[in-house]
Design a protein around this motif. Structure first.
Motif, short mmCIF file in Angstrom:
data_model
loop_
_atom_site.label_atom_id
_atom_site.label_comp_id
_atom_site.label_asym_id
_atom_site.label_seq_id
_atom_site.Cartn_x
_atom_site.Cartn_y
_atom_site.Cartn_z
N GLN A 62 64.89 59.51 45.20
CA GLN A 62 65.40 58.47 46.09
C GLN A 62 64.59 57.19 46.00
N ASP A 117 73.64 53.14 48.85
CA ASP A 117 73.98 54.46 48.31
C ASP A 117 75.03 54.42 47.20
N LYS A 140 76.21 58.16 46.75
CA LYS A 140 75.46 59.29 47.31
C LYS A 140 76.12 59.62 48.65
#
Length: 191
Positions: A62, A117, A140
């Motif tokens: 991440q 994301d 994501k």
């Protein structure tokens, strides 16, 4: 001693992005992942299907998304359009030619964090004996602990590929030159 402590602190800070990277296996056993496709039928409707058998792995960090890597293997003999005769045709040399090319593979070459994301994943898709670079627009979905003591992360993505780009012989007409792929991938962190 001070120098040793300082060197250890610098090494810890320098290596911390690597420490947060994690390896995952795609949860194909629990049916928490799918590879779906759709193509226009004569320009009037959508024909949909999926590949029932596939597997793979990926690494995801991440804090450094660009270090992520993905590899997916697909058993093309598992094509399923919910119609046995059509599946037989899809497996023939007009399309997937599964007698010669029973496997397809995707290997990423880069993952770009687009913010919020959203990801752009580039890589090589090998299908029907042809290898081509494709781009997957991905999101994501989320990540966290699961009820079984594991840790998961999930993504969805889409891409579009041309039949002729992968040497498929059948001409389905001008409305049906491309297949849209919809991917849902949930990974279980490797302990």
């Amino acid at each position: 001693m001070k120098k040793l402590i300082m060197a250890a602190a610098i090494a810890t800070i320098w290596m911390s992005p690597l420490a947060s990277a994690a390896d995952y296996v795609i949860d194909d056993k629990g049916a928490h992942a799918s590879i779906n496709f759709k193509i226009k039928h004569l320009g009037y409707s959508w024909l949909t299907g999926r590949f029932d058998t596939f597997g793979g792995k990926f690494s995801y960090d991440q804090k450094d998304v660009s270090a992520s890597k993905i590899e997916v293997n697909i058993d093309t003999t598992s094509v399923n359009s919910n119609h046995a005769e059509r599946d037989k045709h899809l497996k023939s040399d007009d399309f997937l030619e599964v007698d010669k090319f029973a496997n397809a593979k995707f290997v990423s070459s880069s993952v770009v964090d687009k913010g919020d994301d959203k990801l752009e994943i580039k890589g090589t898709l090998t299908l029907h004996g042809v290898s081509k670079e494709i781009v997957i627009e991905a999101n994501k979905v989320g990540e966290g602990d699961d009820p079984w003591g594991g840790y998961r992360v999930g993504f969805s993505g889409t891409t579009r590929i041309g039949l002729k780009d992968f040497a498929m012989k059948m001409d389905l007409g001008p409305a049906s030159t491309h297949v849209e792929l919809e991917l849902h991938i949930e990974g279980i962190k490797v302990k």
